[in-house]
Design an enzyme around this catalytic site. Sequence first.
Site, short mmCIF file in Angstrom:
data_model
loop_
_atom_site.label_atom_id
_atom_site.label_comp_id
_atom_site.label_asym_id
_atom_site.label_seq_id
_atom_site.Cartn_x
_atom_site.Cartn_y
_atom_site.Cartn_z
N ARG A 109 0.86 -1.18 0.00
CA ARG A 109 0.00 0.00 0.00
C ARG A 109 0.89 1.23 0.00
NH1 ARG A 109 -3.73 -2.37 -1.52
NH2 ARG A 109 -5.84 -2.55 -0.68
N GLU A 160 -2.40 8.28 -3.53
CA GLU A 160 -2.80 7.97 -4.90
C GLU A 160 -4.27 8.35 -5.12
OE1 GLU A 160 -3.84 3.28 -4.93
OE2 GLU A 160 -1.72 3.69 -4.65
N HIS A 200 -1.61 1.05 -9.67
CA HIS A 200 -2.33 0.16 -8.75
C HIS A 200 -3.12 -0.90 -9.53
CE1 HIS A 200 -4.11 0.07 -4.42
NE2 HIS A 200 -4.06 -1.15 -4.94
#
Length: 328
Positions: free
Chosen positions: A240, A269, A287
Amino acid sequence: MTRPAVLVARRLFPSVVERLAAHFDVETNDADTLWSRDDLIARLQGKQGVFVTTGEPIDATLVAACPDLKAVCSMAVGYNNIDVAACHARGITVTNAPDVLTETTADFGFALMMAAARRITESERFLRSGAWSKWAPDFFVGADIHGATLGILGMGRIGQAIARRGALGFGMNVIYHNRSRLAPEAEAPIGARWVPQAELLAEADHLVIVVPYGPASHHLIGAAELAQMKPTATLTNIARGGVVDDAALAMALRSNRLAAAALDVFEGEPSVHPALLEVPNVVLTPHIASASLPTRLAMADLAADNLIALLTGGAAKTPVPTPSAAAV
């Protein structure tokens, strides 16, 4: 009889929406708008369930403002966007989607590591720019994967899947650091060896980060930790954003304190630290580690299964437990 009402917070596969619509009155987000917390609160009035991803803020304020909410079902593994304790305190069940994305995410994490080590995206940019005019013996030389030391920080399902790829596919020496050591029968087939974190950082030729995110793992890898790594090493983060200090990483890459990095997740993000966009020796992806069609469908179907079960008198398949005070 009135059917339960649910909100689908992001644009979703039509087949999954159809499954939900067979049981519920469904409000969808076909425009795929990124709703704020206040938007979510407004749309969740009168809703018993919500289907979320990693980006929707389900915090204590939202939970308190949505008295009808009974189920928060995420199609992701990570759930740091959800205040699980606040949900449980109000009788709301939270679910996530473990297991179904393990192998796909491990594939992608290994691909990122290889791309960083072998300078694949850096050399492609060079070629596309029209700069290639000759070959040379030291032309974009990188680091080997086969026979190298693979360091894994976080040896859960995905970490173990990456370790198998490294050990059994590329003859890598696998070391790892985890809060708890694996059972000997899990270590033996891949020759994995538990080491303290400092030793992991110092010995790894290629470090892959797969820890959960939480207060204990925020900036787990910062400037001090990067300074412990080999200058020839690579770092790959598929955990993460926030586990790695992106600013410190960009500085280490710019100064050649670290050979290369590969990141699929970022602090804040979809924003990316500007310094990471300026250094050539980093592979950046948005991602997408779990983004194969079969896997994303399986993730969405599992979240739908949980939502249907919880609001029709059944039990969740993959409930998230109440957080403990244990360190990551």
